[in-house]
Design a protein around this motif. Structure first.
Motif, PDB file in Angstrom:
ATOM      1  N   LEU A 148      19.911  27.266 -11.594  1.00 54.91           N
ATOM      2  CA  LEU A 148      20.690  27.101 -10.354  1.00 54.91           C
ATOM      3  C   LEU A 148      19.811  26.794  -8.991  1.00 54.91           C
ATOM      4  CD1 LEU A 148      23.264  26.503  -8.727  1.00 54.91           C
ATOM      5  CD2 LEU A 148      23.457  29.153  -8.571  1.00 54.91           C
ATOM      6  N   ARG A 149      18.695  27.433  -8.776  1.00 48.26           N
ATOM      7  CA  ARG A 149      18.041  27.365  -7.794  1.00 48.26           C
ATOM      8  C   ARG A 149      16.934  26.110  -7.856  1.00 48.26           C
ATOM      9  NH1 ARG A 149      12.583  28.093  -6.926  1.00 48.26           N
ATOM     10  NH2 ARG A 149      11.758  28.794  -5.036  1.00 48.26           N
ATOM     11  N   SER A 150      16.631  25.609  -8.917  1.00 46.30           N
ATOM     12  CA  SER A 150      16.224  24.537  -9.139  1.00 46.30           C
ATOM     13  C   SER A 150      16.848  23.109  -8.612  1.00 46.30           C
ATOM     14  CB  SER A 150      15.557  24.360 -10.515  1.00 46.30           C
ATOM     15  OG  SER A 150      14.611  23.177 -10.579  1.00 46.30           O
ATOM     16  N   LEU A 151      18.189  23.459  -9.122  1.00 42.90           N
ATOM     17  CA  LEU A 151      19.256  22.398  -8.907  1.00 42.90           C
ATOM     18  C   LEU A 151      19.150  22.236  -7.344  1.00 42.90           C
ATOM     19  CD1 LEU A 151      20.925  20.322  -9.696  1.00 42.90           C
ATOM     20  CD2 LEU A 151      22.678  21.940 -10.113  1.00 42.90           C
ATOM     21  N   VAL A 152      19.542  23.420  -6.720  1.00 44.70           N
ATOM     22  CA  VAL A 152      19.740  23.344  -5.332  1.00 44.70           C
ATOM     23  C   VAL A 152      18.494  23.007  -4.610  1.00 44.70           C
ATOM     24  CG1 VAL A 152      20.593  24.902  -3.451  1.00 44.70           C
ATOM     25  CG2 VAL A 152      21.668  25.016  -5.502  1.00 44.70           C
ATOM     26  N   THR A 153      17.405  23.540  -5.101  1.00 48.54           N
ATOM     27  CA  THR A 153      16.245  23.141  -3.988  1.00 48.54           C
ATOM     28  C   THR A 153      15.749  21.918  -4.215  1.00 48.54           C
ATOM     29  OG1 THR A 153      15.735  25.410  -4.455  1.00 48.54           O
ATOM     30  CG2 THR A 153      13.881  24.011  -3.597  1.00 48.54           C
ATOM     31  N   TYR A 154      15.772  21.221  -5.502  1.00 50.81           N
ATOM     32  CA  TYR A 154      15.087  19.973  -5.763  1.00 50.81           C
ATOM     33  C   TYR A 154      15.939  18.974  -5.919  1.00 50.81           C
ATOM     34  CZ  TYR A 154      10.796  23.034  -5.855  1.00 50.81           C
ATOM     35  OH  TYR A 154       9.819  23.719  -5.368  1.00 50.81           O
ATOM     36  N   GLY A 155      17.325  19.239  -6.122  1.00 56.02           N
ATOM     37  CA  GLY A 155      18.163  18.052  -6.447  1.00 56.02           C
ATOM     38  C   GLY A 155      18.229  16.855  -5.545  1.00 56.02           C
ATOM     39  N   ASN A 156      18.373  15.821  -5.858  1.00 56.78           N
ATOM     40  CA  ASN A 156      18.475  14.602  -5.080  1.00 56.78           C
ATOM     41  C   ASN A 156      16.711  14.333  -4.573  1.00 56.78           C
ATOM     42  OD1 ASN A 156      21.136  14.031  -5.592  1.00 56.78           O
ATOM     43  ND2 ASN A 156      21.670  14.952  -3.904  1.00 56.78           N
ATOM     44  N   LEU A 157      15.937  14.626  -5.375  1.00 55.27           N
ATOM     45  CA  LEU A 157      14.483  14.634  -4.829  1.00 55.27           C
ATOM     46  C   LEU A 157      14.218  13.147  -4.814  1.00 55.27           C
ATOM     47  CD1 LEU A 157      11.368  16.684  -5.442  1.00 55.27           C
ATOM     48  CD2 LEU A 157      11.270  14.309  -6.124  1.00 55.27           C
ATOM     49  N   VAL A 158      13.457  12.678  -4.037  1.00 60.62           N
ATOM     50  CA  VAL A 158      13.090  11.227  -3.838  1.00 60.62           C
ATOM     51  C   VAL A 158      11.595  11.344  -3.363  1.00 60.62           C
ATOM     52  CG1 VAL A 158      13.203   9.012  -3.133  1.00 60.62           C
ATOM     53  CG2 VAL A 158      15.189  10.421  -3.548  1.00 60.62           C
ATOM     54  N   LEU A 159      10.506  10.812  -3.711  1.00 61.33           N
ATOM     55  CA  LEU A 159       9.349  10.611  -3.358  1.00 61.33           C
ATOM     56  C   LEU A 159       8.933   9.104  -3.319  1.00 61.33           C
ATOM     57  CD1 LEU A 159       6.523  11.958  -2.484  1.00 61.33           C
ATOM     58  CD2 LEU A 159       5.759  11.752  -5.060  1.00 61.33           C
ATOM     59  N   LEU A 160       8.663   8.776  -1.999  1.00 63.80           N
ATOM     60  CA  LEU A 160       8.352   7.323  -1.723  1.00 63.80           C
ATOM     61  C   LEU A 160       7.414   7.117  -0.810  1.00 63.80           C
ATOM     62  CD1 LEU A 160       9.903   6.433   1.379  1.00 63.80           C
ATOM     63  CD2 LEU A 160      11.892   6.739  -0.021  1.00 63.80           C
ATOM     64  N   ARG A 161       6.667   6.065  -0.890  1.00 58.25           N
ATOM     65  CA  ARG A 161       5.575   5.720  -0.129  1.00 58.25           C
ATOM     66  C   ARG A 161       6.041   4.494   0.821  1.00 58.25           C
ATOM     67  NH1 ARG A 161      -0.778   4.347  -1.964  1.00 58.25           N
ATOM     68  NH2 ARG A 161      -1.706   4.122   0.070  1.00 58.25           N
ATOM     69  N   GLN A 162       5.706   4.613   2.359  1.00 53.48           N
ATOM     70  CA  GLN A 162       5.947   3.766   2.956  1.00 53.48           C
ATOM     71  C   GLN A 162       4.758   3.343   4.126  1.00 53.48           C
ATOM     72  OE1 GLN A 162       9.330   4.562   5.685  1.00 53.48           O
ATOM     73  NE2 GLN A 162       9.445   2.695   6.446  1.00 53.48           N
ATOM     74  N   ALA A 163       4.055   2.405   3.839  1.00 51.92           N
ATOM     75  CA  ALA A 163       2.763   1.997   4.579  1.00 51.92           C
ATOM     76  C   ALA A 163       1.803   2.937   4.586  1.00 51.92           C
ATOM     77  CB  ALA A 163       3.446   1.654   6.227  1.00 51.92           C
ATOM     78  N   ASP A 164       1.625   3.843   5.327  1.00 48.22           N
ATOM     79  CA  ASP A 164       0.343   4.859   5.260  1.00 48.22           C
ATOM     80  C   ASP A 164       0.945   6.158   5.314  1.00 48.22           C
ATOM     81  OD1 ASP A 164      -1.464   2.847   5.201  1.00 48.22           O
ATOM     82  OD2 ASP A 164      -1.921   2.547   7.387  1.00 48.22           O
ATOM     83  N   VAL A 165       2.121   6.494   4.893  1.00 47.46           N
ATOM     84  CA  VAL A 165       2.805   7.510   5.078  1.00 47.46           C
ATOM     85  C   VAL A 165       3.527   7.934   3.485  1.00 47.46           C
ATOM     86  CG1 VAL A 165       2.953   7.784   7.504  1.00 47.46           C
ATOM     87  CG2 VAL A 165       5.060   6.832   5.983  1.00 47.46           C
ATOM     88  N   LEU A 166       3.474   9.167   3.130  1.00 50.39           N
ATOM     89  CA  LEU A 166       4.100   9.523   2.012  1.00 50.39           C
ATOM     90  C   LEU A 166       5.337  10.445   2.348  1.00 50.39           C
ATOM     91  CD1 LEU A 166       3.716   9.249  -1.023  1.00 50.39           C
ATOM     92  CD2 LEU A 166       2.655  11.477  -0.981  1.00 50.39           C
ATOM     93  N   HIS A 167       6.722  10.051   1.863  1.00 49.04           N
ATOM     94  CA  HIS A 167       7.726  10.776   2.347  1.00 49.04           C
ATOM     95  C   HIS A 167       8.385  11.396   0.933  1.00 49.04           C
ATOM     96  CE1 HIS A 167      10.915  11.625   5.313  1.00 49.04           C
ATOM     97  NE2 HIS A 167      11.711  11.013   4.404  1.00 49.04           N
ATOM     98  N   LEU A 168       8.712  12.596   1.275  1.00 47.04           N
ATOM     99  CA  LEU A 168       9.351  13.709   0.362  1.00 47.04           C
ATOM    100  C   LEU A 168      10.484  13.943   0.715  1.00 47.04           C
ATOM    101  CD1 LEU A 168       9.228  15.086  -2.477  1.00 47.04           C
ATOM    102  CD2 LEU A 168       8.021  16.747  -1.428  1.00 47.04           C
ATOM    103  N   ARG A 169      11.714  13.899   0.168  1.00 48.47           N
ATOM    104  CA  ARG A 169      13.072  14.460   0.402  1.00 48.47           C
ATOM    105  C   ARG A 169      13.687  15.242  -0.629  1.00 48.47           C
ATOM    106  NH1 ARG A 169      15.137  10.110   1.841  1.00 48.47           N
ATOM    107  NH2 ARG A 169      16.504   9.647   0.143  1.00 48.47           N
ATOM    108  N   HIS A 170      14.283  16.205  -0.468  1.00 43.58           N
ATOM    109  CA  HIS A 170      14.924  16.891  -1.767  1.00 43.58           C
ATOM    110  C   HIS A 170      15.891  18.089  -1.072  1.00 43.58           C
ATOM    111  CE1 HIS A 170      12.263  20.684  -1.356  1.00 43.58           C
ATOM    112  NE2 HIS A 170      11.335  19.873  -0.859  1.00 43.58           N
ATOM    113  N   GLY A 171      16.660  18.749  -1.877  1.00 48.01           N
ATOM    114  CA  GLY A 171      17.578  19.513  -1.629  1.00 48.01           C
ATOM    115  C   GLY A 171      19.064  18.991  -1.576  1.00 48.01           C
ATOM    116  N   LEU A 172      20.011  19.891  -2.236  1.00 46.42           N
ATOM    117  CA  LEU A 172      21.242  19.657  -2.019  1.00 46.42           C
ATOM    118  C   LEU A 172      22.035  20.357  -0.851  1.00 46.42           C
ATOM    119  CD1 LEU A 172      22.278  20.500  -5.672  1.00 46.42           C
ATOM    120  CD2 LEU A 172      21.896  18.088  -4.825  1.00 46.42           C
TER     121      LEU A 172
END
Length: 361
Positions: free
Chosen positions: A210-234
């Motif tokens: 449950l903790r892993s699902l709530v913390t890392y659910g919907n995780l998306v790691l993307l690269r945009q030009a010269d930055v690295l963007h990480l988004r996660h969490g329900l």
């Protein structure tokens, strides 16, 4: 006694709320225009004024954190990381802007990570650069969650909260505890211990998943030009933005049990101040092939990730094994001698189980 404990709890909560509101009203920040010599300053404090200062050219990442209440109010917490603690007139601390409007976060992030001057009240940048998705969270990643101790830690924390709140005393004389003691007398000590161990194991697994699902659910790691963007969490949404120019590599972490199931965790090694490396998690435990593919895309050289490795010399290998197994071997010898002298009755079997687990870990 219970009433007095609850009164203190409510008093502490009320005081925390008042201090939080006062802190919000007495906080201000300033971003200087020059990205090379400019500073980002944060002034906070009511009775004791504190000023934190961060050089703009040292900023390596920007993180936003929005808990459930923040999301309902359309706010977020913005943190700036430089690889070292922020300098302050009254000590050092983390550079954090609390209760920032969500609409202001992209503009502030772009300003803080910009390499060219941009006024703080200027318009938002032009069309966004093309983004490349490096990884997305998959439900199959949850199979690695029970391999951590997070579930047991959550149960221990909950037990501590119950004990500190004063509810432990009344629970001792409740019907639930009395019926449990009666059940123990019927089943016996051995069966009761087995049932409790199984219940704790099942509960820890469910809590870890449950903790892993709530913390890392919907995780998306993307690269945009010269930055690295990480988004996660329900429920609690977290976003991390890293400056790719400070990326110096990655670390694939494979604990024993995770490695047995073919998993790995990926950390990014970011260069901070004075070249000091600092790791930040990019992917939670996931299939090793996914972590290796993402790392290959970041460093741009497949041979660095999947190429052959050169082994250490004999002396280095002997020193590494000695440091890793020296203490466990001594503890095992001590347990063995103690078992021979006092017998298996004097040395509980769980001590050997703990020794094996710690050695394997």
């Amino acid at each position: 006694m219970l009433f007095r404990s609850q009164s203190w709890t409510w008093a502490v909560l009320a005081l925390s709320g008042v201090l939080g509101v006062a802190r919000w009203f007495t906080t201000s920040y300033r971003i200087e225009a020059d990205p090379e010599s400019g500073q980002v300053q944060l002034r906070v404090g009511l009775l004791q004024r504190k000023v934190l200062s961060v050089p703009r050219n040292r900023i390596r990442s920007v993180e936003t954190d929005a808990r459930l209440l923040h999301r309902l109010l359309g706010l977020a917490v913005l943190r700036v990381s430089t690889g070292q603690e922020s300098r302050g007139e009254h000590g050092s601390g983390a550079f954090e802007l609390d209760a920032v409007k969500v609409d202001e976060v992209p503009r502030l992030r772009a300003i803080l990570l910009a390499e060219s001057p941009r006024p703080a009240d200027g318009p938002t940048a032009g069309p966004a650069a093309q983004s490349t998705v490096l990884a997305r969270w998959q439900p199959s990643w949850l199979r690695y969650a029970p391999l951590s101790l997070s579930g047991l830690l959550m149960m221990a924390a909950a037990a501590g909260v119950v004990y500190q709140s004063g509810l432990f005393g009344p629970l001792q004389h409740s019907r639930l505890v009395e019926s449990g003691l009666a059940t123990v007398q019927k089943l016996g000590v051995t069966a009761t211990v087995a049932v409790i161990a199984a219940a704790v194991l099942v509960a820890s697994v469910l809590l870890a998943v449950l903790r892993s699902l709530v913390t890392y659910g919907n995780l998306v790691l993307l690269r945009q030009a010269d930055v690295l963007h990480l988004r996660h969490g329900l429920l609690r949404l977290r976003e991390h933005t890293y400056d790719m120019s400070r990326l110096r590599g990655g670390t694939l972490r494979q604990p024993l049990l995770v490695r047995v199931l073919g998993g790995a965790r990926l950390d990014a090694v970011m260069t901070g101040v004075h070249g000091a490396g600092e790791s930040s998690i990019l992917l939670p435990p996931c299939p090793a092939s996914t972590a290796e593919a993402v790392l290959t895309g970041l460093v741009g050289d497949p041979a660095v990730v999947g190429g052959p490795l050169r082994g250490h010399g004999r002396r280095a290998v002997a020193r590494r094994w000695t440091r890793a197994l020296g203490i466990p071997v001594l503890v095992g010898v001590a347990l063995g001698v103690l078992t021979v002298r006092v017998g298996t009755v004097g040395v509980p079997a769980w001590l050997w189980a703990v020794w094996v687990a710690m050695t394997a870990w």
